[in-house]
Design a protein around this motif. Structure first.
Motif, PDB file in Angstrom:
ATOM      1  N   GLU A  55       0.875  -1.172   0.000  1.00 29.76           N
ATOM      2  CA  GLU A  55       0.000   0.000   0.000  1.00 29.76           C
ATOM      3  C   GLU A  55       0.906   1.213   0.000  1.00 29.76           C
ATOM      4  OE1 GLU A  55      -2.288   1.894   3.495  1.00 29.76           O
ATOM      5  OE2 GLU A  55      -3.716   0.472   2.610  1.00 29.76           O
ATOM      6  N   ALA A  56       0.896   1.961  -1.115  1.00 29.03           N
ATOM      7  CA  ALA A  56       1.785   3.111  -1.263  1.00 29.03           C
ATOM      8  C   ALA A  56       0.946   4.310  -1.675  1.00 29.03           C
ATOM      9  CB  ALA A  56       2.867   2.815  -2.302  1.00 29.03           C
ATOM     10  N   LYS A  57       0.485   5.051  -0.693  1.00 28.06           N
ATOM     11  CA  LYS A  57      -0.368   6.210  -0.952  1.00 28.06           C
ATOM     12  C   LYS A  57       0.354   7.482  -0.556  1.00 28.06           C
ATOM     13  CE  LYS A  57      -4.791   3.780  -0.441  1.00 28.06           C
ATOM     14  NZ  LYS A  57      -6.083   3.719   0.265  1.00 28.06           N
ATOM     15  N   GLY A  58       0.504   8.380  -1.522  1.00 31.38           N
ATOM     16  CA  GLY A  58       1.154   9.657  -1.254  1.00 31.38           C
ATOM     17  C   GLY A  58       2.566   9.467  -0.722  1.00 31.38           C
ATOM     18  N   PHE A  59       2.873  10.197   0.362  1.00 32.64           N
ATOM     19  CA  PHE A  59       4.198  10.126   0.971  1.00 32.64           C
ATOM     20  C   PHE A  59       4.210   9.234   2.216  1.00 32.64           C
ATOM     21  CE2 PHE A  59       4.093  14.179  -1.305  1.00 32.64           C
ATOM     22  CZ  PHE A  59       5.247  14.065  -2.066  1.00 32.64           C
ATOM     23  N   ALA A  60       3.153   8.462   2.387  1.00 39.08           N
ATOM     24  CA  ALA A  60       3.082   7.570   3.547  1.00 39.08           C
ATOM     25  C   ALA A  60       4.062   6.405   3.382  1.00 39.08           C
ATOM     26  CB  ALA A  60       1.662   7.036   3.708  1.00 39.08           C
ATOM     27  N   GLU A  61       4.388   5.801   4.507  1.00 39.42           N
ATOM     28  CA  GLU A  61       5.302   4.653   4.487  1.00 39.42           C
ATOM     29  C   GLU A  61       4.665   3.475   3.779  1.00 39.42           C
ATOM     30  OE1 GLU A  61       7.593   2.869   7.851  1.00 39.42           O
ATOM     31  OE2 GLU A  61       7.492   4.937   8.614  1.00 39.42           O
ATOM     32  N   LEU A  62       5.518   2.694   3.097  1.00 41.45           N
ATOM     33  CA  LEU A  62       5.018   1.519   2.404  1.00 41.45           C
ATOM     34  C   LEU A  62       4.516   0.490   3.414  1.00 41.45           C
ATOM     35  CD1 LEU A  62       7.715   0.936  -0.372  1.00 41.45           C
ATOM     36  CD2 LEU A  62       5.533   2.113  -0.568  1.00 41.45           C
ATOM     37  N   LYS A  63       3.403  -0.136   3.072  1.00 40.41           N
ATOM     38  CA  LYS A  63       2.827  -1.155   3.943  1.00 40.41           C
ATOM     39  C   LYS A  63       2.543  -2.405   3.108  1.00 40.41           C
ATOM     40  CE  LYS A  63      -1.226  -2.117   6.841  1.00 40.41           C
ATOM     41  NZ  LYS A  63      -2.547  -1.600   7.277  1.00 40.41           N
ATOM     42  N   PHE A  64       3.168  -3.516   3.484  1.00 40.33           N
ATOM     43  CA  PHE A  64       3.006  -4.756   2.733  1.00 40.33           C
ATOM     44  C   PHE A  64       1.568  -5.270   2.870  1.00 40.33           C
ATOM     45  CE2 PHE A  64       3.186  -9.411   2.323  1.00 40.33           C
ATOM     46  CZ  PHE A  64       3.745  -9.509   1.048  1.00 40.33           C
ATOM     47  N   VAL A  65       0.927  -5.509   1.717  1.00 40.71           N
ATOM     48  CA  VAL A  65      -0.469  -5.981   1.731  1.00 40.71           C
ATOM     49  C   VAL A  65      -0.644  -7.276   0.942  1.00 40.71           C
ATOM     50  CG1 VAL A  65      -1.478  -3.693   2.104  1.00 40.71           C
ATOM     51  CG2 VAL A  65      -1.021  -4.495  -0.236  1.00 40.71           C
ATOM     52  N   GLY A  66       0.459  -7.856   0.489  1.00 38.12           N
ATOM     53  CA  GLY A  66       0.376  -9.115  -0.245  1.00 38.12           C
ATOM     54  C   GLY A  66      -0.349  -8.970  -1.577  1.00 38.12           C
ATOM     55  N   LEU A  67      -1.353  -9.789  -1.788  1.00 35.17           N
ATOM     56  CA  LEU A  67      -2.089  -9.803  -3.054  1.00 35.17           C
ATOM     57  C   LEU A  67      -3.347  -8.941  -3.031  1.00 35.17           C
ATOM     58  CD1 LEU A  67      -1.848 -13.634  -3.855  1.00 35.17           C
ATOM     59  CD2 LEU A  67      -0.488 -11.791  -4.874  1.00 35.17           C
ATOM     60  N   ASP A  68      -3.487  -8.095  -2.024  1.00 35.67           N
ATOM     61  CA  ASP A  68      -4.709  -7.283  -1.896  1.00 35.67           C
ATOM     62  C   ASP A  68      -4.968  -6.418  -3.122  1.00 35.67           C
ATOM     63  OD1 ASP A  68      -5.015  -8.438   0.521  1.00 35.67           O
ATOM     64  OD2 ASP A  68      -4.833  -6.606   1.731  1.00 35.67           O
ATOM     65  N   ASN A  69      -3.901  -5.801  -3.657  1.00 39.84           N
ATOM     66  CA  ASN A  69      -4.077  -4.946  -4.841  1.00 39.84           C
ATOM     67  C   ASN A  69      -4.565  -5.748  -6.032  1.00 39.84           C
ATOM     68  OD1 ASN A  69      -3.315  -2.438  -3.704  1.00 39.84           O
ATOM     69  ND2 ASN A  69      -1.149  -2.959  -3.899  1.00 39.84           N
TER      70      ASN A  69
END
Length: 309
Positions: A55-69
């Motif tokens: 999950e990479a939104k704007g300038f927020a830290e990356l968050k691993f979400v696996g296959l959610d996308n």
């Protein structure tokens, strides 16, 4: 009196040094392109794959979400509609564009006056800026003062809204795509045609073959490797169509949904909604589709070559 030849102490060593020097020059010349491809393309592909699992939104830290996308992508009808649009675009532009390119290359491969000028004219769209090309065609298609509708009005015909009508928008974009690809494909096919032995055409003429028979029986089989290369690259570029749609249509246009491409969808999510994770998943999805289609085309090419052998 003939002078004495200079004796080389170690010819093998001299030859080796010469080869090393040649290879060094060769690598020096290709280095800028290789570095550019590695930095701008290969690294971008790796980054996109990495981001697609986060999950990479704007300038927020990356968050691993696996296959959610990818799960979200599978249920996103907008993605499938965009994929359908580019497939329709490819089905229209690839066969027509490649055939016209081959026809032009064949016509410009014969001895005619001013063929160099004709080649330059047909190649001009390739060196033109895509944004400028799209704006010119947007003016040509304008429903109120565009050139096409002005010509139709001379004959008492009311011209349609080429870009505003959902049933005409895809055809309008396809015409621009075909026009833009003609010059590039023509030059590549022309290079392939110039390697065809002239004796084959002369023998066919003796046997009574006409221009059409020579085109289908000699020209197409002999340039098939070049033709398959052109088809593969044209399919890839068609699936990646973006600039024409971006410059010619507004998202608020009633016809936009009928031409929205998957690359435009990637652009919207990545650079307008700042959702790099989902945008990367979309472009990786397109990358996989392109790879599958390319592999299928390579298989067909091998079968074609084996059949003709």
């Amino acid at each position: 009196m003939v002078g004495k030849k200079k004796k080389i102490k170690n010819p093998g060593l001299t030859l080796k040094k010469r080869n090393v020097k040649t290879w060094a020059y060769a690598y020096a010349f290709v280095a800028p392109t290789v570095i550019g491809v590695a930095v701008l393309n290969l690294w971008a592909v790796i980054q996109s794959i990495y981001y697609s699992f986060h999950e990479a939104k704007g300038f927020a830290e990356l968050k691993f979400v696996g296959l959610d996308n990818y799960i979200k992508l599978a249920g996103d009808m907008e993605v499938w509609r965009s994929l359908k649009n580019v497939l329709i675009y490819a089905v229209i532009t690839v066969p027509i564009g490649v055939f016209l390119s081959l026809l032009l290359a064949t016509l410009l491969n014969v001895k005619i006056k001013g063929k160099g000028i004709f080649r330059c004219i047909y190649f001009l769209p390739v060196v033109s800026a895509p944004a400028a090309v799209a704006l010119v065609w947007k003016w040509l298609y304008n429903k109120d003062f565009g050139l096409f509708n002005q010509i139709l009005s001379v004959f008492g015909i009311t011209g349609p809204d080429w870009l505003g009508n959902p049933s005409l928008a895809m055809a309008a974009v396809a015409v621009v795509g075909i026009w833009s690809m003609l010059g590039y494909n023509m030059i590549i096919l022309l290079a392939g045609l110039q390697d065809v032995p002239r004796g084959l055409y002369e023998a066919a003429e003796i046997d009574g073959a006409g221009p059409v028979a020579k085109f289908f029986k000699i020209t197409i089989p002999m340039v098939s490797p070049t033709l398959f290369f052109v088809i593969v690259t044209t399919v890839i570029s068609s699936l990646q169509v973006f600039d024409t749609i971006y410059m010619m249509f507004k998202p608020s246009s009633p016809s936009f949904k009928s031409v929205e491409s998957i690359v435009y969808l990637f652009y919207r999510y990545t650079f307008q909604k700042y959702n790099r994770g989902y945008g990367s998943a979309i472009v990786v999805f397109l990358f996989v589709i392109i790879m599958i289609l390319t592999l299928i085309q390579n298989k067909l090419q091998k079968k074609w070559v084996h059949y003709n052998d």
